[in-house]
Motif scaffolding. Structure first.
Motif, PDB file in Angstrom:
ATOM      1  N   ASP A 152       0.816  -1.222   0.000  1.00  0.00           N
ATOM      2  CA  ASP A 152       0.000   0.000   0.000  1.00  0.00           C
ATOM      3  C   ASP A 152       0.848   1.270   0.000  1.00  0.00           C
ATOM      4  OD1 ASP A 152      -2.362  -1.392  -0.078  1.00  0.00           O
ATOM      5  OD2 ASP A 152      -2.633  -1.409   2.096  1.00  0.00           O
ATOM      6  N   ALA A 153       2.078   1.195   0.517  1.00  0.00           N
ATOM      7  CA  ALA A 153       2.982   2.350   0.537  1.00  0.00           C
ATOM      8  C   ALA A 153       3.774   2.465  -0.767  1.00  0.00           C
ATOM      9  CB  ALA A 153       3.930   2.253   1.728  1.00  0.00           C
ATOM     10  N   ASN A 154       3.409   1.661  -1.760  1.00  0.00           N
ATOM     11  CA  ASN A 154       4.056   1.631  -3.075  1.00  0.00           C
ATOM     12  C   ASN A 154       5.511   1.157  -3.030  1.00  0.00           C
ATOM     13  OD1 ASN A 154       3.607   1.793  -5.833  1.00  0.00           O
ATOM     14  ND2 ASN A 154       4.622   3.777  -5.965  1.00  0.00           N
ATOM     15  N   GLN A 155       5.863   0.376  -2.018  1.00  0.00           N
ATOM     16  CA  GLN A 155       7.196  -0.227  -1.929  1.00  0.00           C
ATOM     17  C   GLN A 155       7.157  -1.582  -2.627  1.00  0.00           C
ATOM     18  OE1 GLN A 155       7.121  -0.297   2.345  1.00  0.00           O
ATOM     19  NE2 GLN A 155       8.746   1.241   2.459  1.00  0.00           N
ATOM     20  N   ALA A 156       8.190  -1.872  -3.406  1.00  0.00           N
ATOM     21  CA  ALA A 156       8.286  -3.182  -4.052  1.00  0.00           C
ATOM     22  C   ALA A 156       8.535  -4.236  -2.979  1.00  0.00           C
ATOM     23  CB  ALA A 156       9.400  -3.188  -5.080  1.00  0.00           C
ATOM     24  N   ILE A 157       7.673  -5.244  -2.923  1.00  0.00           N
ATOM     25  CA  ILE A 157       7.794  -6.287  -1.900  1.00  0.00           C
ATOM     26  C   ILE A 157       7.995  -7.677  -2.498  1.00  0.00           C
ATOM     27  CG2 ILE A 157       6.487  -5.046  -0.140  1.00  0.00           C
ATOM     28  CD1 ILE A 157       4.049  -6.802  -0.978  1.00  0.00           C
ATOM     29  N   ALA A 163       6.031 -17.894 -17.670  1.00  0.00           N
ATOM     30  CA  ALA A 163       6.466 -18.014 -19.060  1.00  0.00           C
ATOM     31  C   ALA A 163       6.010 -19.354 -19.619  1.00  0.00           C
ATOM     32  CB  ALA A 163       7.987 -17.910 -19.145  1.00  0.00           C
ATOM     33  N   ARG A 164       5.890 -19.365 -20.957  1.00  0.00           N
ATOM     34  CA  ARG A 164       5.556 -20.612 -21.652  1.00  0.00           C
ATOM     35  C   ARG A 164       6.514 -20.792 -22.809  1.00  0.00           C
ATOM     36  NH1 ARG A 164       3.494 -22.411 -26.170  1.00  0.00           N
ATOM     37  NH2 ARG A 164       2.955 -20.340 -26.921  1.00  0.00           N
ATOM     38  N   GLN A 165       7.027 -21.996 -22.938  1.00  0.00           N
ATOM     39  CA  GLN A 165       7.859 -22.384 -24.073  1.00  0.00           C
ATOM     40  C   GLN A 165       7.394 -23.770 -24.502  1.00  0.00           C
ATOM     41  OE1 GLN A 165      10.301 -20.724 -25.812  1.00  0.00           O
ATOM     42  NE2 GLN A 165      10.269 -22.475 -27.177  1.00  0.00           N
ATOM     43  N   GLY A 166       6.783 -23.862 -25.673  1.00  0.00           N
ATOM     44  CA  GLY A 166       6.286 -25.157 -26.141  1.00  0.00           C
ATOM     45  C   GLY A 166       5.244 -25.720 -25.191  1.00  0.00           C
ATOM     46  N   LYS A 167       5.491 -26.922 -24.680  1.00  0.00           N
ATOM     47  CA  LYS A 167       4.560 -27.589 -23.771  1.00  0.00           C
ATOM     48  C   LYS A 167       4.830 -27.263 -22.307  1.00  0.00           C
ATOM     49  CE  LYS A 167       5.447 -31.798 -25.040  1.00  0.00           C
ATOM     50  NZ  LYS A 167       5.382 -33.260 -25.205  1.00  0.00           N
ATOM     51  N   ALA A 168       5.863 -26.445 -22.031  1.00  0.00           N
ATOM     52  CA  ALA A 168       6.261 -26.145 -20.656  1.00  0.00           C
ATOM     53  C   ALA A 168       5.767 -24.767 -20.220  1.00  0.00           C
ATOM     54  CB  ALA A 168       7.780 -26.196 -20.530  1.00  0.00           C
ATOM     55  N   VAL A 169       5.239 -24.713 -18.992  1.00  0.00           N
ATOM     56  CA  VAL A 169       4.809 -23.454 -18.381  1.00  0.00           C
ATOM     57  C   VAL A 169       5.524 -23.334 -17.034  1.00  0.00           C
ATOM     58  CG1 VAL A 169       2.869 -22.100 -17.516  1.00  0.00           C
ATOM     59  CG2 VAL A 169       2.551 -23.596 -19.501  1.00  0.00           C
ATOM     60  N   PHE A 170       6.170 -22.178 -16.823  1.00  0.00           N
ATOM     61  CA  PHE A 170       6.922 -21.929 -15.595  1.00  0.00           C
ATOM     62  C   PHE A 170       6.310 -20.738 -14.874  1.00  0.00           C
ATOM     63  CE2 PHE A 170      10.342 -19.636 -13.370  1.00  0.00           C
ATOM     64  CZ  PHE A 170      10.772 -20.642 -12.513  1.00  0.00           C
ATOM     65  N   GLN A 171       6.183 -20.846 -13.547  1.00  0.00           N
ATOM     66  CA  GLN A 171       5.682 -19.733 -12.737  1.00  0.00           C
ATOM     67  C   GLN A 171       6.577 -19.570 -11.520  1.00  0.00           C
ATOM     68  OE1 GLN A 171       1.958 -20.294 -10.667  1.00  0.00           O
ATOM     69  NE2 GLN A 171       1.483 -18.122 -10.842  1.00  0.00           N
ATOM     70  N   PHE A 172       6.877 -18.316 -11.188  1.00  0.00           N
ATOM     71  CA  PHE A 172       7.775 -17.975 -10.087  1.00  0.00           C
ATOM     72  C   PHE A 172       7.155 -16.810  -9.323  1.00  0.00           C
ATOM     73  CE2 PHE A 172      11.143 -15.127  -8.630  1.00  0.00           C
ATOM     74  CZ  PHE A 172      11.984 -15.979  -7.941  1.00  0.00           C
ATOM     75  N   VAL A 173       7.007 -16.942  -8.002  1.00  0.00           N
ATOM     76  CA  VAL A 173       6.497 -15.866  -7.160  1.00  0.00           C
ATOM     77  C   VAL A 173       7.428 -15.742  -5.964  1.00  0.00           C
ATOM     78  CG1 VAL A 173       4.550 -14.992  -5.802  1.00  0.00           C
ATOM     79  CG2 VAL A 173       4.119 -16.399  -7.827  1.00  0.00           C
ATOM     80  N   MET A 174       7.821 -14.491  -5.654  1.00  0.00           N
ATOM     81  CA  MET A 174       8.753 -14.244  -4.558  1.00  0.00           C
ATOM     82  C   MET A 174       8.267 -13.026  -3.762  1.00  0.00           C
ATOM     83  SD  MET A 174      12.828 -13.402  -4.899  1.00  0.00           S
ATOM     84  CE  MET A 174      12.607 -12.175  -6.167  1.00  0.00           C
ATOM     85  N   PHE A 175       8.201 -13.173  -2.449  1.00  0.00           N
ATOM     86  CA  PHE A 175       7.897 -12.065  -1.551  1.00  0.00           C
ATOM     87  C   PHE A 175       9.072 -11.872  -0.608  1.00  0.00           C
ATOM     88  CE2 PHE A 175       3.618 -13.350  -2.750  1.00  0.00           C
ATOM     89  CZ  PHE A 175       3.014 -12.124  -2.964  1.00  0.00           C
ATOM     90  N   GLY A 176       9.360 -10.623  -0.283  1.00  0.00           N
ATOM     91  CA  GLY A 176      10.445 -10.311   0.644  1.00  0.00           C
ATOM     92  C   GLY A 176      11.668  -9.770  -0.063  1.00  0.00           C
ATOM     93  N   LEU A 177      11.793 -10.011  -1.339  1.00  0.00           N
ATOM     94  CA  LEU A 177      12.904  -9.537  -2.165  1.00  0.00           C
ATOM     95  C   LEU A 177      12.373  -9.209  -3.547  1.00  0.00           C
ATOM     96  CD1 LEU A 177      15.611 -12.248  -1.466  1.00  0.00           C
ATOM     97  CD2 LEU A 177      15.595  -9.930  -0.570  1.00  0.00           C
ATOM     98  N   THR A 178      13.123  -8.380  -4.258  1.00  0.00           N
ATOM     99  CA  THR A 178      12.825  -8.154  -5.671  1.00  0.00           C
ATOM    100  C   THR A 178      14.124  -8.327  -6.442  1.00  0.00           C
ATOM    101  OG1 THR A 178      13.196  -5.774  -5.478  1.00  0.00           O
ATOM    102  CG2 THR A 178      10.937  -6.546  -5.224  1.00  0.00           C
TER     103      THR A 178
END
Length: 184
Positions: A152-157, A163-178
Protein backbone atom coordinates in the motif's frame (compact mmCIF):
# COMPACT_ATOMS: atom_id res chain seq x y z
CA UNK A 1 -39.00 -52.77 -2.85
CA UNK A 2 -36.54 -51.82 -0.10
CA UNK A 3 -33.97 -54.19 -1.57
CA UNK A 4 -34.24 -52.54 -4.99
CA UNK A 5 -33.58 -49.08 -3.51
CA UNK A 6 -30.63 -50.46 -1.52
CA UNK A 7 -29.19 -52.03 -4.67
CA UNK A 8 -29.68 -48.80 -6.63
CA UNK A 9 -28.03 -46.82 -3.82
CA UNK A 10 -25.03 -49.16 -3.67
CA UNK A 11 -24.57 -49.11 -7.46
CA UNK A 12 -24.90 -45.30 -7.55
CA UNK A 13 -22.36 -44.95 -4.74
CA UNK A 14 -19.91 -47.32 -6.46
CA UNK A 15 -20.23 -45.52 -9.81
CA UNK A 16 -19.77 -42.16 -8.05
CA UNK A 17 -16.63 -43.36 -6.26
CA UNK A 18 -15.10 -44.73 -9.46
CA UNK A 19 -15.97 -41.55 -11.38
CA UNK A 20 -14.50 -39.42 -8.58
CA UNK A 21 -11.28 -41.42 -8.57
CA UNK A 22 -10.96 -41.16 -12.36
CA UNK A 23 -11.61 -37.38 -12.21
CA UNK A 24 -9.00 -37.00 -9.44
CA UNK A 25 -6.33 -38.95 -11.33
CA UNK A 26 -6.98 -36.99 -14.55
CA UNK A 27 -7.12 -33.60 -12.82
CA UNK A 28 -4.75 -33.73 -9.87
CA UNK A 29 -2.70 -36.80 -10.57
CA UNK A 30 -0.60 -38.77 -8.19
CA UNK A 31 2.62 -38.05 -6.34
CA UNK A 32 5.91 -39.09 -7.94
CA UNK A 33 9.28 -39.20 -6.17
CA UNK A 34 11.22 -35.96 -6.72
CA UNK A 35 14.57 -36.72 -8.37
CA UNK A 36 17.74 -34.62 -8.34
CA UNK A 37 17.13 -33.79 -12.00
CA UNK A 38 13.62 -32.57 -11.08
CA UNK A 39 15.11 -30.28 -8.40
CA UNK A 40 17.57 -28.83 -10.91
CA UNK A 41 14.70 -27.35 -12.97
CA UNK A 42 13.38 -25.22 -10.08
CA UNK A 43 14.63 -21.94 -8.57
CA UNK A 44 15.54 -22.61 -4.93
CA UNK A 45 16.33 -20.38 -1.94
CA UNK A 46 19.94 -21.59 -1.97
CA UNK A 47 20.25 -20.09 -5.47
CA UNK A 48 19.86 -16.64 -3.86
CA UNK A 49 22.41 -17.19 -1.06
CA UNK A 50 25.50 -15.96 -2.99
CA UNK A 51 23.72 -12.67 -3.79
CA UNK A 52 22.25 -11.81 -0.37
CA UNK A 53 24.56 -10.77 2.41
CA UNK A 54 23.73 -12.67 5.58
CA UNK A 55 21.01 -14.77 3.99
CA UNK A 56 21.03 -18.39 5.15
CA UNK A 57 18.63 -20.72 3.31
CA UNK A 58 18.97 -23.16 6.22
CA UNK A 59 16.89 -20.69 8.26
CA UNK A 60 13.75 -21.73 6.50
CA UNK A 61 11.59 -24.60 5.47
CA UNK A 62 11.46 -25.89 1.91
CA UNK A 63 9.40 -28.49 0.15
CA UNK A 64 9.51 -30.11 -3.27
CA UNK A 65 6.71 -31.87 -5.10
CA UNK A 66 6.16 -33.79 -8.31
CA UNK A 67 2.71 -34.81 -9.52
CA UNK A 68 1.81 -36.70 -12.69
CA UNK A 69 -1.63 -37.03 -14.22
CA UNK A 70 -2.95 -40.10 -16.00
CA UNK A 71 -2.54 -38.12 -19.24
CA UNK A 72 1.21 -37.80 -18.59
CA UNK A 73 1.28 -34.13 -17.54
CA UNK A 74 3.95 -33.39 -14.94
CA UNK A 75 4.04 -30.59 -12.36
CA UNK A 76 7.17 -29.87 -10.33
CA UNK A 77 6.80 -27.51 -7.36
CA UNK A 78 9.08 -25.81 -4.85
CA UNK A 79 8.14 -23.71 -1.81
CA UNK A 80 10.38 -21.94 0.67
CA UNK A 81 9.30 -20.19 3.85
CA UNK A 82 12.22 -18.23 5.28
CA UNK A 83 12.57 -17.41 8.94
CA UNK A 84 15.81 -15.39 8.74
CA UNK A 85 16.50 -11.92 7.36
CA UNK A 86 15.64 -11.00 4.76
CA UNK A 87 12.43 -12.96 5.14
CA UNK A 88 11.94 -14.74 1.83
CA UNK A 89 8.80 -16.50 0.66
CA UNK A 90 9.32 -18.29 -2.63
CA UNK A 91 7.13 -20.51 -4.76
CA UNK A 92 7.71 -21.80 -8.26
CA UNK A 93 6.39 -24.51 -10.46
CA UNK A 94 7.14 -26.06 -13.81
CA UNK A 95 4.29 -27.79 -15.60
CA UNK A 96 4.77 -29.93 -18.69
CA UNK A 97 1.48 -30.28 -20.57
CA UNK A 98 0.57 -33.04 -23.03
CA UNK A 99 0.55 -30.59 -25.97
CA UNK A 100 1.18 -26.93 -26.79
CA UNK A 101 -2.51 -26.04 -26.93
CA UNK A 102 -2.98 -27.30 -23.37
CA UNK A 103 0.11 -25.32 -22.30
CA UNK A 104 -1.30 -22.15 -23.90
CA UNK A 105 -4.59 -22.65 -22.03
CA UNK A 106 -2.80 -23.25 -18.72
CA UNK A 107 -0.63 -20.14 -19.27
CA UNK A 108 -3.78 -18.04 -19.84
CA UNK A 109 -5.32 -19.58 -16.71
CA UNK A 110 -2.31 -18.41 -14.68
CA UNK A 111 -2.85 -14.84 -15.86
CA UNK A 112 -6.43 -14.94 -14.60
CA UNK A 113 -5.42 -16.26 -11.17
CA UNK A 114 -4.77 -13.50 -8.67
CA UNK A 115 -1.57 -14.17 -6.76
CA UNK A 116 -2.51 -14.66 -3.12
CA UNK A 117 0.40 -14.53 -0.68
CA UNK A 118 -1.71 -16.24 1.96
CA UNK A 119 -1.44 -19.34 -0.25
CA UNK A 120 2.25 -19.28 0.57
CA UNK A 121 1.50 -20.11 4.20
CA UNK A 122 2.66 -17.65 6.84
CA UNK A 123 2.93 -14.54 4.71
CA UNK A 124 4.54 -12.38 7.38
CA UNK A 125 1.91 -9.64 7.20
CA UNK A 126 1.80 -9.49 3.41
CA UNK A 127 -1.90 -9.58 2.76
CA UNK A 128 -2.48 -6.87 0.16
CA UNK A 129 -0.42 -5.79 -2.80
CA UNK A 130 -0.73 -4.27 -6.25
CA UNK A 131 0.97 -5.89 -9.24
CA UNK A 132 2.68 -3.71 -11.85
CA UNK A 133 3.56 -5.19 -15.25
CA UNK A 134 7.27 -4.70 -16.06
CA UNK A 135 7.89 -7.03 -18.99
CA UNK A 136 11.13 -5.22 -19.88
CA UNK A 137 12.76 -6.66 -16.73
CA UNK A 138 12.65 -10.28 -17.85
CA UNK A 139 11.43 -12.02 -21.00
CA UNK A 140 11.72 -15.69 -21.88
CA UNK A 141 10.02 -18.24 -24.08
CA UNK A 142 7.16 -17.83 -26.52
CA UNK A 143 5.05 -15.94 -23.96
CA UNK A 144 6.02 -14.35 -20.66
CA UNK A 145 4.93 -11.75 -18.11
CA UNK A 146 6.91 -10.14 -15.28
CA UNK A 147 5.17 -8.36 -12.40
CA UNK A 148 6.56 -6.32 -9.53
CA UNK A 149 4.38 -6.55 -6.43
CA UNK A 150 3.91 -3.33 -4.40
CA UNK A 151 2.39 -2.82 -0.94
CA UNK A 152 0.00 0.00 0.00
CA UNK A 153 2.98 2.35 0.54
CA UNK A 154 4.06 1.63 -3.08
CA UNK A 155 7.20 -0.23 -1.93
CA UNK A 156 8.29 -3.18 -4.05
CA UNK A 157 7.79 -6.29 -1.90
CA UNK A 158 8.19 -9.07 -4.44
CA UNK A 159 8.17 -10.28 -8.02
CA UNK A 160 6.18 -12.70 -10.10
CA UNK A 161 7.15 -14.22 -13.43
CA UNK A 162 5.40 -16.67 -15.68
CA UNK A 163 6.47 -18.01 -19.06
CA UNK A 164 5.56 -20.61 -21.65
CA UNK A 165 7.86 -22.38 -24.07
CA UNK A 166 6.29 -25.16 -26.14
CA UNK A 167 4.56 -27.59 -23.77
CA UNK A 168 6.26 -26.15 -20.66
CA UNK A 169 4.81 -23.45 -18.38
CA UNK A 170 6.92 -21.93 -15.59
CA UNK A 171 5.68 -19.73 -12.74
CA UNK A 172 7.77 -17.98 -10.09
CA UNK A 173 6.50 -15.87 -7.16
CA UNK A 174 8.75 -14.24 -4.56
CA UNK A 175 7.90 -12.06 -1.55
CA UNK A 176 10.45 -10.31 0.64
CA UNK A 177 12.90 -9.54 -2.17
CA UNK A 178 12.83 -8.15 -5.67
CA UNK A 179 15.20 -8.82 -8.54
CA UNK A 180 17.91 -6.21 -9.07
CA UNK A 181 16.84 -4.29 -12.14
CA UNK A 182 20.46 -3.53 -13.09
CA UNK A 183 21.49 -7.18 -13.45
CA UNK A 184 18.42 -8.78 -15.05
Amino acid sequence: MKRVWKAISVVTLAVGLVAGLVFYLFSFGYAVDVSDSDRAWLVKAQDFAPYLQGFDPKLGRESFGHRRTVLGEDTLTYEFFGSGEPRLLLENRLRIQRDERSAEAFYRHLSAVVIDPTNLGSSGGIDRFRPTVENEVLKWGEESEFLTLHNDANQAIGDSFRARQGKAVFQFVMFGLTLDRKST
